[in-house]
Design a protein around this motif. Structure first.
Motif, PDB file in Angstrom:
ATOM      1  N   ALA A 145      -5.083   2.457  -1.015  1.00  0.00           N
ATOM      2  CA  ALA A 145      -3.959   3.263  -1.488  1.00  0.00           C
ATOM      3  C   ALA A 145      -4.447   4.555  -2.129  1.00  0.00           C
ATOM      4  O   ALA A 145      -3.868   5.632  -1.903  1.00  0.00           O
ATOM      5  N   ILE A 164       0.828  -1.201   0.000  1.00  0.00           N
ATOM      6  CA  ILE A 164       0.000   0.000   0.000  1.00  0.00           C
ATOM      7  C   ILE A 164       0.864   1.253   0.000  1.00  0.00           C
ATOM      8  O   ILE A 164       0.495   2.288  -0.571  1.00  0.00           O
ATOM      9  N   LEU A 210      -6.667  -3.346  -1.308  1.00  0.00           N
ATOM     10  CA  LEU A 210      -5.529  -2.488  -1.016  1.00  0.00           C
ATOM     11  C   LEU A 210      -5.437  -1.324  -1.985  1.00  0.00           C
ATOM     12  O   LEU A 210      -4.972  -0.233  -1.619  1.00  0.00           O
TER      13      LEU A 210
END
Length: 282
Positions: free
Chosen positions: A139, A70, A135
């Motif tokens: 992010a 991430i 993720l």
């Protein structure tokens, strides 16, 4: 009169030293407490294996990798966006009103609680863009959170480059972009890198936004597979183990790992700043 002035100066110095002492003591106590409670529980088996629900074994390797995934994904997006936007606002934008509006928006973004970013990220990235809980959604949410940090640090660094360097390059016939690429950016690279490193620290310590967007899965995946699936970062894992499962030993071990990583990041930022500062002074 002189005696009162000396007494006033003495009291103010005493208060300042007291403030410094309290701040330093709280910092040392917090760091020491976490390391003392966490390091004894930090074993190689804990950090090199994944959890097994059948045997009851606990491992945080997936959480460490998810944290790295991430961070990499967020930096790959936020650095070009933040640095590019800062260059435009500082070097190209002619309208002071437009620059003021964007800077005001940045200040507003900096003050928004992270839990709101998580809610917006869940509604927009997870549901509207159909990224689901992943993720990648986490992010992208962290990109929005860290964009003000990268932009403002880059802006301030660009402003420290003397105007005489720009004028000299223009006088030699260099174009606008060439001046920025060969004169301005090399002259402020320390501030840009420091801002990026500090944004890594914020990404590393974020949990509220990721609770809504990244999920809780302790799955061990590769980089691209991991971005497309749900994943638990170290900060979220700390919350899960401490609050949901009552595994305070594991929680303190994760806290110690995060503390060490934070100290490394802050040290790297200070080292980069000193290194490039010496390079510029030569």
């Amino acid at each position: 009169m002189r005696g009162k002035r000396k007494s006033y100066i003495f009291i103010m110095k005493l208060l300042m030293w007291l403030s410094v002492g309290i701040t330093a003591a709280l910092t040392l106590f917090l760091v020491g407490y976490i390391l003392v409670k966490g390091i004894p529980h930090t074993t190689w088996e804990l950090i090199s294996t994944k959890p097994s629900y059948l045997s009851g074994k606990i491992g945080i390797l997936p959480d460490i990798l998810n944290t790295l995934y991430i961070i990499i994904a967020a930096l790959l997006v936020v650095i070009p966006l933040g640095v590019g936007a800062a260059i435009y606002l500082t070097e190209y934008a002619k309208s002071k009103k437009l620059v003021g509006m964007i800077e005001y928006a940045l200040e507003t973004l900096s003050g928004i609680p992270s839990i709101i970013y998580g809610l917006v990220g869940m509604l927009f990235f997870c549901q509207f863009l159909n990224l689901k809980t992943s993720l990648l959604a986490g992010a992208l949410t962290l990109v929005i959170m860290n964009l003000p940090t990268v932009m403002r640090t880059t802006q301030e660094s660009l402003k420290t480059v003397p105007a005489s360097l720009r004028e000299g390059a223009f006088g030699l016939g260099a174009g606008k972009w060439r001046v920025i690429r060969t004169v301005v950016l090399p002259g402020c690279v320390d501030g840009v890198i420091t801002g990026c490193i500090l944004s890594v620290g914020r990404i590393l310590g974020e949990s509220a936004a990721l609770l809504f967007t990244a999920g809780f899965a302790h799955a061990l995946n590769g980089f691209f597979d991991g971005l497309g699936s749900s994943g638990c970062t170290l900060t979220v894992a700390l919350y899960v183990y401490a609050k949901e499962q009552g595994e305070f030993g594991v929680a303190f071990a994760i806290a110690a790992i995060l503390m060490i990583m934070t100290l490394i990041i802050n040290s790297a930022a200070a080292f980069v700043s000193r290194y490039w500062g010496k390079r510029r002074s030569i």
